[in-house]
Design a protein around this motif. Structure first.
Motif, PDB file in Angstrom:
ATOM      1  N   ASN A 179      13.888   0.816  20.149  1.00  0.00           N
ATOM      2  CA  ASN A 179      13.357   2.148  20.442  1.00  0.00           C
ATOM      3  C   ASN A 179      11.855   2.102  20.689  1.00  0.00           C
ATOM      4  O   ASN A 179      11.327   2.849  21.526  1.00  0.00           O
ATOM      5  CB  ASN A 179      13.668   3.102  19.289  1.00  0.00           C
ATOM      6  N   THR A 231       3.695  -3.621  15.154  1.00  0.00           N
ATOM      7  CA  THR A 231       4.789  -2.871  14.537  1.00  0.00           C
ATOM      8  C   THR A 231       5.898  -3.798  14.049  1.00  0.00           C
ATOM      9  O   THR A 231       6.429  -3.621  12.944  1.00  0.00           O
ATOM     10  CB  THR A 231       5.366  -1.847  15.533  1.00  0.00           C
ATOM     11  N   LEU A 279       7.448  -4.360  10.308  1.00  0.00           N
ATOM     12  CA  LEU A 279       8.871  -4.327   9.973  1.00  0.00           C
ATOM     13  C   LEU A 279       9.312  -5.630   9.315  1.00  0.00           C
ATOM     14  O   LEU A 279      10.082  -5.627   8.350  1.00  0.00           O
ATOM     15  CB  LEU A 279       9.702  -4.069  11.233  1.00  0.00           C
ATOM     16  N   GLN A 327      15.020  -0.092  15.575  1.00  0.00           N
ATOM     17  CA  GLN A 327      13.666   0.449  15.644  1.00  0.00           C
ATOM     18  C   GLN A 327      12.830  -0.298  16.674  1.00  0.00           C
ATOM     19  O   GLN A 327      12.041   0.305  17.406  1.00  0.00           O
ATOM     20  CB  GLN A 327      13.004   0.368  14.265  1.00  0.00           C
ATOM     21  N   THR A 328      13.003  -1.615  16.735  1.00  0.00           N
ATOM     22  CA  THR A 328      12.262  -2.416  17.711  1.00  0.00           C
ATOM     23  C   THR A 328      12.669  -2.044  19.133  1.00  0.00           C
ATOM     24  O   THR A 328      11.816  -1.904  20.024  1.00  0.00           O
ATOM     25  CB  THR A 328      12.516  -3.915  17.468  1.00  0.00           C
ATOM     26  N   GLN A 351      16.307   2.383   8.189  1.00  0.00           N
ATOM     27  CA  GLN A 351      16.894   2.211   9.510  1.00  0.00           C
ATOM     28  C   GLN A 351      17.001   0.723   9.814  1.00  0.00           C
ATOM     29  O   GLN A 351      16.309  -0.098   9.215  1.00  0.00           O
ATOM     30  CB  GLN A 351      16.026   2.877  10.584  1.00  0.00           C
ATOM     31  N   PRO A 372      15.958  -2.341  11.496  1.00  0.00           N
ATOM     32  CA  PRO A 372      14.708  -2.682  12.185  1.00  0.00           C
ATOM     33  C   PRO A 372      14.919  -3.176  13.608  1.00  0.00           C
ATOM     34  O   PRO A 372      14.029  -3.054  14.440  1.00  0.00           O
ATOM     35  CB  PRO A 372      14.098  -3.767  11.292  1.00  0.00           C
TER      36      PRO A 372
END
Length: 206
Positions: free
Chosen positions: A187, A165, A169, A184-185, A179, A181
């Motif tokens: 989360n 993932t 990104l 996001q990482t 968003q 990143p």
């Protein structure tokens, strides 16, 4: 060493740093051989002494940054039991995510010659995503031994999900992201480490 005993940075690294600064400041259109050597403070022919051209420079820059992150990941298993599992995984995820600036990642992905060279080097064993994934798997196994992760944790799949993932990104956030990143990482790590809540079987109604 210089005649005065002052360490001179590795020329390749100086060229890498110069290329990154130019790409961040001016974008791909500003990346020329002369611009790189001028930015690095090197003689004009120095780039072609170390690289066949700009495509190889970009490819080797990407591989060097991946290798640097892989070396950081090698230290992760020794940190089992320290800080928190989430913090340790997020840190290495962010290290991979920031190993390249977005413009460099985008240029590498969109330049066929550079992209091919990177894929071939990684396939041949250059330290990169596989090495990082292996280090994360080893770290998670060590955390199972400390008791901070349940023994049922699928460490291989967790490491694969994190690296895969973050790689996505890294290679796509050169486009305007919707968003942050890094968030996001963070989360993603939280989700990967979340303990599933068992569901209570329901009694069928008649």
């Amino acid at each position: 060493m210089s005649p005065r005993g002052i360490a001179i940075p590795d020329v390749r690294e100086r060229l890498f740093d110069a290329a990154e600064r130019i790409l961040a400041r001016e974008g791909p259109s500003g990346l020329t051989s002369r611009a790189v050597t001028t930015e690095a403070g090197c003689a004009k022919g120095m780039l072609h002494k170390h690289f066949e051209g700009l495509d190889e420079l970009v490819a080797e820059l990407v591989l060097a940054r991946f290798a640097r992150t892989a070396r950081l990941a090698e230290d992760l298993p020794a940190r089992a039991g320290e800080s928190t599992v989430a913090a340790n995984l997020t840190e290495i995820g962010h290290a991979l995510l920031t190993s390249l600036n977005p413009t460099t990642a985008g240029l590498a992905a969109s330049t066929p010659a550079a992209s091919l060279r990177i894929r071939e080097a990684l396939k041949a064993g250059a330290p990169g995503f596989d090495a990082i994934q292996h280090s994360i798997t080893t770290y998670l196994d060590a955390e199972i031994n400390t008791g901070r992760l349940p023994p049922t944790t699928d460490t291989t799949t967790t490491a694969l999900a994190l690296v895969g993932t973050v790689h996505h990104l890294l290679m796509t956030t050169w486009e305007p992201p919707t968003q942050d990143p890094r968030a996001q990482t963070k989360n993603l790590v939280k989700t990967l480490l979340a303990t599933p809540t068992p569901t209570t079987p329901t009694t069928p109604t008649t």
